[in-house]
Design a protein around this motif. Structure first.
Motif, PDB file in Angstrom:
ATOM      1  N   SER A  35      -3.135   4.783  10.793  1.00  0.00           N
ATOM      2  CA  SER A  35      -2.276   3.778  10.178  1.00  0.00           C
ATOM      3  C   SER A  35      -2.144   2.539  11.051  1.00  0.00           C
ATOM      4  N   TYR A  36      -2.624   1.402  10.540  1.00  0.00           N
ATOM      5  CA  TYR A  36      -2.465   0.142  11.270  1.00  0.00           C
ATOM      6  C   TYR A  36      -0.975  -0.159  11.469  1.00  0.00           C
ATOM      7  N   SER A  37      -0.172   0.006  10.407  1.00  0.00           N
ATOM      8  CA  SER A  37       1.261  -0.274  10.531  1.00  0.00           C
ATOM      9  C   SER A  37       1.931   0.708  11.492  1.00  0.00           C
ATOM     10  N   GLY A  38       1.423   1.940  11.532  1.00  0.00           N
ATOM     11  CA  GLY A  38       1.953   2.914  12.486  1.00  0.00           C
ATOM     12  C   GLY A  38       1.702   2.485  13.914  1.00  0.00           C
ATOM     13  N   VAL A  39       0.515   1.933  14.178  1.00  0.00           N
ATOM     14  CA  VAL A  39       0.203   1.440  15.525  1.00  0.00           C
ATOM     15  C   VAL A  39       1.088   0.230  15.852  1.00  0.00           C
ATOM     16  N   MET A  40       1.417  -0.568  14.842  1.00  0.00           N
ATOM     17  CA  MET A  40       2.330  -1.693  15.047  1.00  0.00           C
ATOM     18  C   MET A  40       3.750  -1.224  15.356  1.00  0.00           C
ATOM     19  N   GLY A  41       4.127  -0.049  14.851  1.00  0.00           N
ATOM     20  CA  GLY A  41       5.456   0.453  15.175  1.00  0.00           C
ATOM     21  C   GLY A  41       6.233   1.069  14.034  1.00  0.00           C
ATOM     22  N   LEU A  42       5.694   0.978  12.793  1.00  0.00           N
ATOM     23  CA  LEU A  42       6.393   1.596  11.657  1.00  0.00           C
ATOM     24  C   LEU A  42       5.373   1.968  10.590  1.00  0.00           C
ATOM     25  N   PRO A  43       4.997   3.238  10.491  1.00  0.00           N
ATOM     26  CA  PRO A  43       4.004   3.646   9.494  1.00  0.00           C
ATOM     27  C   PRO A  43       4.573   3.507   8.082  1.00  0.00           C
ATOM     28  N   LEU A  44       4.027   2.574   7.322  1.00  0.00           N
ATOM     29  CA  LEU A  44       4.630   2.233   6.038  1.00  0.00           C
ATOM     30  C   LEU A  44       4.460   3.312   4.979  1.00  0.00           C
ATOM     31  N   TYR A  45       3.359   4.044   5.009  1.00  0.00           N
ATOM     32  CA  TYR A  45       3.193   5.131   4.032  1.00  0.00           C
ATOM     33  C   TYR A  45       4.323   6.148   4.202  1.00  0.00           C
ATOM     34  N   GLU A  46       4.508   6.621   5.415  1.00  0.00           N
ATOM     35  CA  GLU A  46       5.544   7.620   5.679  1.00  0.00           C
ATOM     36  C   GLU A  46       6.939   7.053   5.424  1.00  0.00           C
ATOM     37  N   THR A  47       7.143   5.800   5.797  1.00  0.00           N
ATOM     38  CA  THR A  47       8.451   5.171   5.580  1.00  0.00           C
ATOM     39  C   THR A  47       8.773   5.092   4.088  1.00  0.00           C
ATOM     40  N   ALA A  48       7.787   4.705   3.293  1.00  0.00           N
ATOM     41  CA  ALA A  48       8.000   4.632   1.839  1.00  0.00           C
ATOM     42  C   ALA A  48       8.330   6.004   1.267  1.00  0.00           C
ATOM     43  N   GLN A  49       7.674   7.049   1.779  1.00  0.00           N
ATOM     44  CA  GLN A  49       7.966   8.403   1.304  1.00  0.00           C
ATOM     45  C   GLN A  49       9.415   8.792   1.621  1.00  0.00           C
ATOM     46  N   LEU A  50       9.882   8.438   2.822  1.00  0.00           N
ATOM     47  CA  LEU A  50      11.261   8.758   3.185  1.00  0.00           C
ATOM     48  C   LEU A  50      12.251   7.965   2.332  1.00  0.00           C
ATOM     49  N   LEU A  51      11.943   6.702   2.074  1.00  0.00           N
ATOM     50  CA  LEU A  51      12.830   5.891   1.243  1.00  0.00           C
ATOM     51  C   LEU A  51      12.980   6.495  -0.151  1.00  0.00           C
ATOM     52  N   GLN A  52      11.893   7.033  -0.668  1.00  0.00           N
ATOM     53  CA  GLN A  52      11.969   7.689  -1.978  1.00  0.00           C
ATOM     54  C   GLN A  52      12.890   8.913  -1.921  1.00  0.00           C
ATOM     55  N   GLN A  53      12.911   9.583  -0.778  1.00  0.00           N
ATOM     56  CA  GLN A  53      13.774  10.760  -0.618  1.00  0.00           C
ATOM     57  C   GLN A  53      15.253  10.405  -0.789  1.00  0.00           C
ATOM     58  N   VAL A  54      15.613   9.154  -0.421  1.00  0.00           N
ATOM     59  CA  VAL A  54      17.019   8.747  -0.551  1.00  0.00           C
ATOM     60  C   VAL A  54      17.234   7.870  -1.792  1.00  0.00           C
ATOM     61  N   GLY A  55      16.248   7.870  -2.693  1.00  0.00           N
ATOM     62  CA  GLY A  55      16.423   7.203  -3.970  1.00  0.00           C
ATOM     63  C   GLY A  55      16.077   5.733  -4.007  1.00  0.00           C
ATOM     64  N   ILE A  56      15.357   5.230  -3.008  1.00  0.00           N
ATOM     65  CA  ILE A  56      14.956   3.824  -3.008  1.00  0.00           C
ATOM     66  C   ILE A  56      13.523   3.728  -3.500  1.00  0.00           C
ATOM     67  N   ASP A  57      13.360   3.187  -4.683  1.00  0.00           N
ATOM     68  CA  ASP A  57      12.036   2.995  -5.279  1.00  0.00           C
ATOM     69  C   ASP A  57      11.609   1.553  -5.013  1.00  0.00           C
ATOM     70  N   LEU A  58      10.560   1.402  -4.232  1.00  0.00           N
ATOM     71  CA  LEU A  58      10.129   0.064  -3.820  1.00  0.00           C
ATOM     72  C   LEU A  58       9.644  -0.798  -4.975  1.00  0.00           C
ATOM     73  N   PHE A  59       9.278  -0.184  -6.089  1.00  0.00           N
ATOM     74  CA  PHE A  59       8.674  -0.943  -7.182  1.00  0.00           C
ATOM     75  C   PHE A  59       9.587  -1.060  -8.394  1.00  0.00           C
ATOM     76  N   SER A  60      10.888  -0.931  -8.163  1.00  0.00           N
ATOM     77  CA  SER A  60      11.814  -1.117  -9.270  1.00  0.00           C
ATOM     78  C   SER A  60      12.773  -2.254  -8.934  1.00  0.00           C
ATOM     79  N   ASP A  61      13.486  -2.727  -9.945  1.00  0.00           N
ATOM     80  CA  ASP A  61      14.468  -3.777  -9.752  1.00  0.00           C
ATOM     81  C   ASP A  61      15.679  -3.169  -9.062  1.00  0.00           C
ATOM     82  N   ARG A  62      15.982  -3.636  -7.834  1.00  0.00           N
ATOM     83  CA  ARG A  62      17.073  -3.019  -7.069  1.00  0.00           C
ATOM     84  C   ARG A  62      18.270  -3.949  -6.908  1.00  0.00           C
ATOM     85  N   ASP A  63      18.349  -5.017  -7.692  1.00  0.00           N
ATOM     86  CA  ASP A  63      19.499  -5.932  -7.580  1.00  0.00           C
ATOM     87  C   ASP A  63      20.725  -5.346  -8.249  1.00  0.00           C
TER      88      ASP A  63
END
Length: 197
Positions: A169-197
């Motif tokens: 993971s390029y982002s993981g080498v930068m300091g935050l692996p985005l694939y894994e982070t997105a998976q965790l966000l989904q665990q707490v109900g945050i869907d990155l591709f929906s309207d969250r306003d």
């Protein structure tokens, strides 16, 4: 007050940039924890623990019921089973770069997301550097990029020219692996591709 999704328990500008890249709205928390590795602590356990400790420290700073999720992360470089942290000075940075020269090392990125429960992930990437001579290491130090970076380099900067191969993971080498982070966000109900306003 601007709406936001999570709290970020990190001072890293790279992590902020990466969260913005995937549209995550955050509010910063200033946390201070010990990042000292415990005796005989495996690198994987160490990076997971520090990420978790950052998130827990952040959670302790907020007063929300129920608590909004707090994200903590940590990244380390491992070579020859030794953890390379942030260099303390020029000599240590140059020694780290010379040690990585012409070799493959691991980059471990731990992520923890905590609200009422704790969620964790670990990303392991392999990075191979081309050979570096001492003069190149010296010039790289002069860029200022080594300072505050695990392993004394930043893949998103000049050091990209050192990377012969990246497996992971390029982002993981930068300091935050985005694939894994997105998976965790989904665990707490945050869907990155929906309207969250």
């Amino acid at each position: 007050m601007e709406p936001f999704d999570i709290y970020l328990a990190s001072a890293s500008p790279r992590r902020r940039e990466l969260l913005r890249q995937i549209g995550v709205r955050y509010r910063l928390l200033d946390v201070a924890i010990s990042e000292t590795r415990l005796d005989n602590e495996a690198p994987e356990a160490y990076v997971r623990r520090v990420a978790r400790d950052k998130a827990r420290a952040g959670l302790a700073l907020i007063d929300e019921k129920p608590p909004r999720a707090v994200l903590g992360a940590d990244t380390v470089i491992v070579i020859d089973d030794e953890v390379l942290g942030k260099p303390q000075d020029r000599a240590e940075a140059i020694a780290m770069l010379q040690r990585l020269s012409g070799r493959t090392h691991q980059v471990l990125s731990g992520v923890a997301l905590i609200d009422r429960e704790e969620y964790e992930a670990l990303n392991v990437s392999q990075v191979t550097f081309r050979g570096l001579n001492r003069a190149e290491c010296e010039r790289y130090w002069q860029t200022g990029e080594s300072q505050g970076k695990a392993g004394a380099y930043a893949i998103q900067g000049y050091a990209a020219a050192f990377v012969r191969e990246l497996c992971g993971s390029y982002s993981g080498v930068m300091g935050l692996p985005l694939y894994e982070t997105a998976q965790l966000l989904q665990q707490v109900g945050i869907d990155l591709f929906s309207d969250r306003d």
